[in-house]
Write an enzyme that holds these catalytic residues in place. Structure first.
Site, PDB file in Angstrom:
ATOM      1  N   ASN A  26       0.941  -1.196  -0.103  1.00  0.00           N
ATOM      2  CA  ASN A  26       0.043   0.350   0.130  1.00  0.00           C
ATOM      3  C   ASN A  26       1.242   0.834  -0.356  1.00  0.00           C
ATOM      4  O   ASN A  26       1.587   1.374   1.456  1.00  0.00           O
ATOM      5  CB  ASN A  26      -0.557   0.433   1.554  1.00  0.00           C
ATOM      6  CG  ASN A  26      -1.919   1.315   1.296  1.00  0.00           C
ATOM      7  OD1 ASN A  26      -1.667   2.395   1.573  1.00  0.00           O
ATOM      8  ND2 ASN A  26      -3.049   0.879   1.652  1.00  0.00           N
TER       9      ASN A  26
ATOM     10  N   ASP B 156       0.029   4.588  -0.169  1.00  0.00           N
ATOM     11  CA  ASP B 156      -0.970   5.727   0.683  1.00  0.00           C
ATOM     12  C   ASP B 156       0.367   6.873   1.590  1.00  0.00           C
ATOM     13  O   ASP B 156       0.024   7.924   0.971  1.00  0.00           O
ATOM     14  CB  ASP B 156      -2.008   5.464   1.292  1.00  0.00           C
ATOM     15  CG  ASP B 156      -3.090   4.859   0.589  1.00  0.00           C
ATOM     16  OD1 ASP B 156      -3.130   4.283  -0.599  1.00  0.00           O
ATOM     17  OD2 ASP B 156      -3.928   3.685   1.577  1.00  0.00           O
TER      18      ASP B 156
ATOM     19  N   HIS C 240      -5.345   3.843  -2.348  1.00  0.00           N
ATOM     20  CA  HIS C 240      -6.634   4.072  -1.436  1.00  0.00           C
ATOM     21  C   HIS C 240      -6.905   5.694  -1.475  1.00  0.00           C
ATOM     22  O   HIS C 240      -6.161   6.445  -1.290  1.00  0.00           O
ATOM     23  CB  HIS C 240      -7.182   3.649  -0.108  1.00  0.00           C
ATOM     24  CG  HIS C 240      -8.953   4.285   0.771  1.00  0.00           C
ATOM     25  ND1 HIS C 240      -8.485   4.063   1.957  1.00  0.00           N
ATOM     26  CD2 HIS C 240      -8.747   4.330   0.198  1.00  0.00           C
ATOM     27  CE1 HIS C 240     -10.046   4.515   2.447  1.00  0.00           C
ATOM     28  NE2 HIS C 240     -10.355   4.955   1.199  1.00  0.00           N
TER      29      HIS C 240
ATOM     30  N   ARG D 169      -9.252   8.298  -1.168  1.00  0.00           N
ATOM     31  CA  ARG D 169     -10.125   8.706  -0.128  1.00  0.00           C
ATOM     32  C   ARG D 169     -10.778  10.437  -0.637  1.00  0.00           C
ATOM     33  O   ARG D 169     -10.436  10.513  -1.290  1.00  0.00           O
ATOM     34  CB  ARG D 169      -9.753   8.938   1.147  1.00  0.00           C
ATOM     35  CG  ARG D 169      -8.623   8.084   1.252  1.00  0.00           C
ATOM     36  CD  ARG D 169      -8.590   8.427   3.699  1.00  0.00           C
ATOM     37  NE  ARG D 169      -9.148   8.833   4.102  1.00  0.00           N
ATOM     38  CZ  ARG D 169      -9.434   7.448   4.818  1.00  0.00           C
ATOM     39  NH1 ARG D 169      -8.674   6.414   5.451  1.00  0.00           N
ATOM     40  NH2 ARG D 169     -10.268   7.610   5.931  1.00  0.00           N
TER      41      ARG D 169
ATOM     42  N   ARG E  55      -6.291  13.147   0.414  1.00  0.00           N
ATOM     43  CA  ARG E  55      -5.717  13.633   1.942  1.00  0.00           C
ATOM     44  C   ARG E  55      -4.212  12.819   1.365  1.00  0.00           C
ATOM     45  O   ARG E  55      -3.395  13.090   1.837  1.00  0.00           O
ATOM     46  CB  ARG E  55      -5.985  12.753   3.392  1.00  0.00           C
ATOM     47  CG  ARG E  55      -5.643  11.984   3.543  1.00  0.00           C
ATOM     48  CD  ARG E  55      -6.122  11.512   5.326  1.00  0.00           C
ATOM     49  NE  ARG E  55      -7.436  11.217   4.503  1.00  0.00           N
ATOM     50  CZ  ARG E  55      -7.984  11.203   6.623  1.00  0.00           C
ATOM     51  NH1 ARG E  55      -7.960  10.185   7.040  1.00  0.00           N
ATOM     52  NH2 ARG E  55      -9.334  11.458   6.999  1.00  0.00           N
ATOM     53  N   HIS E  56      -4.262  11.820   0.747  1.00  0.00           N
ATOM     54  CA  HIS E  56      -2.924  11.441   0.584  1.00  0.00           C
ATOM     55  C   HIS E  56      -2.810  11.260  -1.150  1.00  0.00           C
ATOM     56  O   HIS E  56      -2.525  11.197  -2.115  1.00  0.00           O
ATOM     57  CB  HIS E  56      -2.910   9.359   1.217  1.00  0.00           C
ATOM     58  CG  HIS E  56      -3.310   9.172   1.275  1.00  0.00           C
ATOM     59  ND1 HIS E  56      -4.470   8.034   0.924  1.00  0.00           N
ATOM     60  CD2 HIS E  56      -3.876   8.706   3.154  1.00  0.00           C
ATOM     61  CE1 HIS E  56      -4.865   7.209   1.631  1.00  0.00           C
ATOM     62  NE2 HIS E  56      -4.891   8.180   2.812  1.00  0.00           N
TER      63      HIS E  56
ATOM     64  N   GLU F 171      -8.647   1.069  -3.622  1.00  0.00           N
ATOM     65  CA  GLU F 171      -9.602   1.001  -1.838  1.00  0.00           C
ATOM     66  C   GLU F 171     -10.165   1.902  -2.630  1.00  0.00           C
ATOM     67  O   GLU F 171      -9.905   3.274  -2.299  1.00  0.00           O
ATOM     68  CB  GLU F 171      -7.768   1.298  -0.983  1.00  0.00           C
ATOM     69  CG  GLU F 171      -8.375  -0.092  -0.055  1.00  0.00           C
ATOM     70  CD  GLU F 171      -7.865   1.032   1.753  1.00  0.00           C
ATOM     71  OE1 GLU F 171      -6.923   0.460   1.538  1.00  0.00           O
ATOM     72  OE2 GLU F 171      -8.071   0.785   2.011  1.00  0.00           O
TER      73      GLU F 171
ATOM     74  N   THR G 280      -7.825   6.534   9.904  1.00  0.00           N
ATOM     75  CA  THR G 280      -6.929   5.545   9.342  1.00  0.00           C
ATOM     76  C   THR G 280      -8.813   4.381   8.985  1.00  0.00           C
ATOM     77  O   THR G 280      -9.154   5.329   9.880  1.00  0.00           O
ATOM     78  CB  THR G 280      -6.245   4.806   9.337  1.00  0.00           C
ATOM     79  OG1 THR G 280      -5.491   3.570   8.728  1.00  0.00           O
ATOM     80  CG2 THR G 280      -6.210   3.980  10.652  1.00  0.00           C
ATOM     81  N   THR G 281      -8.871   3.696   8.390  1.00  0.00           N
ATOM     82  CA  THR G 281      -9.579   2.774   8.836  1.00  0.00           C
ATOM     83  C   THR G 281      -9.704   1.743   9.079  1.00  0.00           C
ATOM     84  O   THR G 281      -9.512   1.082  10.065  1.00  0.00           O
ATOM     85  CB  THR G 281      -9.803   2.220   7.365  1.00  0.00           C
ATOM     86  OG1 THR G 281      -9.456   2.742   5.618  1.00  0.00           O
ATOM     87  CG2 THR G 281     -10.821   1.389   6.953  1.00  0.00           C
TER      88      THR G 281
ATOM     89  N   GLU H 182     -11.203  -9.556   2.615  1.00  0.00           N
ATOM     90  CA  GLU H 182     -10.185  -8.985   3.608  1.00  0.00           C
ATOM     91  C   GLU H 182     -10.385  -8.779   5.194  1.00  0.00           C
ATOM     92  O   GLU H 182     -11.384  -7.585   5.125  1.00  0.00           O
ATOM     93  CB  GLU H 182      -9.721  -7.322   2.697  1.00  0.00           C
ATOM     94  CG  GLU H 182      -7.864  -7.128   3.443  1.00  0.00           C
ATOM     95  CD  GLU H 182      -7.201  -5.796   2.400  1.00  0.00           C
ATOM     96  OE1 GLU H 182      -6.926  -6.549   1.413  1.00  0.00           O
ATOM     97  OE2 GLU H 182      -6.734  -5.089   3.815  1.00  0.00           O
TER      98      GLU H 182
ATOM     99  N   HIS I 229      -3.756  -4.712   7.848  1.00  0.00           N
ATOM    100  CA  HIS I 229      -3.489  -3.282   8.465  1.00  0.00           C
ATOM    101  C   HIS I 229      -2.890  -3.286   9.488  1.00  0.00           C
ATOM    102  O   HIS I 229      -3.545  -4.051  10.862  1.00  0.00           O
ATOM    103  CB  HIS I 229      -5.427  -2.978   8.885  1.00  0.00           C
ATOM    104  CG  HIS I 229      -6.062  -1.555   9.046  1.00  0.00           C
ATOM    105  ND1 HIS I 229      -5.043  -0.899   9.906  1.00  0.00           N
ATOM    106  CD2 HIS I 229      -5.816  -0.674   8.662  1.00  0.00           C
ATOM    107  CE1 HIS I 229      -5.394  -0.395  10.169  1.00  0.00           C
ATOM    108  NE2 HIS I 229      -6.623   0.499   8.925  1.00  0.00           N
TER     109      HIS I 229
END
Ligand code: PXP
Length: 243
Positions: free
Chosen positions: A11, A13, A47, A49, A53-54, A74, A104-105, A154, A193
């Site tokens: 990931n 991000d 991801h 979002r 933000r990223h 994502e 975060t998620t 997941e 995660h």
């Protein structure tokens, strides 16, 4: 359920988080993805979002076009994200819950409680995108994912990774139970995660888990594994400038 080699989805991000902190173009998450590919990653996860933000829209397009690895997109279950996924045509889409205020998620999807989720799963699947649902390690959520026709779940490993040592075995057992339910239902199981060098081994040893998606720790740990090299190169250039 057929066991097979365990894949690592990297990931990227938080390479974008660092880039955005300065507002420029460095470090580039696409360059990070290319380094991940060379280092043996099996896929790239990003991801997009709602608040960007990223990862940004242009990053997603470039990750799809410039990186020779399957892209796992994502996304929240919104019309906008389904539209972007259909335009991008990634290898996979991982549907996640998203709150603007979270760092975060924070948890998995309540599969039966998300309006529009069965429709999103159907539209993405019809377009040839492999859909996974990010869920807490609860057999009931795996069953719900099966009901809505998701081929992959997941499992959120955050509670296990964050658990105090005394609670870790209990949290790990929840992941193992959810993976078992997925195998029994013929659903492919992924996990991720919060995974680190300290927490990855037991999860990676569950034979029916096919993919781990890992990001924050890898980006952070590259300070330990790569900061010295960047400093040496800067020092070399400075010394050479005076030679
Ligand atoms: N899988 C999903 C669905 C996630 O939302 C995240 C975090 O963005 C990860 C995996 C990776 O988590 P981490 O960055 O903590 O390794």
């Amino acid at each position: 359920m057929v066991n097979g080699p365990l894949r690592l989805g990297v990931n990227v991000d938080h390479i974008a988080t660092l880039r955005n902190a300065r507002g420029g173009v460095h470090p580039d998450p696409v360059r990070g993805a290319l380094i991940a590919a060379e280092a043996g990653a099996d896929g790239i996860t990003a991801h997009l979002r709602e608040d960007r933000r990223h990862i940004r829209d242009a990053d997603i397009r470039r990750l799809k076009d410039e990186v020779p690895l399957p892209l796992n997109f994502e996304m929240a279950v919104t019309d906008e994200m389904v539209r972007i996924a259909l335009e991008t045509a990634p290898h996979a889409a991982c549907l996640v819950p998203e709150k603007r205020t979270e760092v975060t998620t924070e948890g998995g999807l309540d599969v039966m409680g998300v309006a529009g989720l069965p429709d999103a799963v159907a539209r993405l699947t019809d377009a040839g995108i492999r859909v996974s649902l990010f869920i807490d390690p609860e057999p009931s959520q795996v069953e719900a994912a099966h009901k809505v026709g998701a081929p992959v779940v997941e499992i959120h490993t955050g509670s296990y990774c964050d658990a105090a040592p005394a609670a870790r075995a209990h949290e790990f057992a929840r992941i193992a139970a959810a993976a078992k339910t997925a195998a029994a239902l013929g659903i492919e199981c992924h996990a991720g995660h919060g995974l680190t060098f300290d927490t990855v081994t037991p999860v990676a040893a569950i034979p029916t888990i096919m993919e781990l998606n890992i990001g924050h720790f890898l980006v952070g740990e590259s300070i330990a594994l790569g900061f010295a090299g960047a400093i040496r190169e800067m020092k070399r250039l400075m010394v050479a400038a005076r030679a």
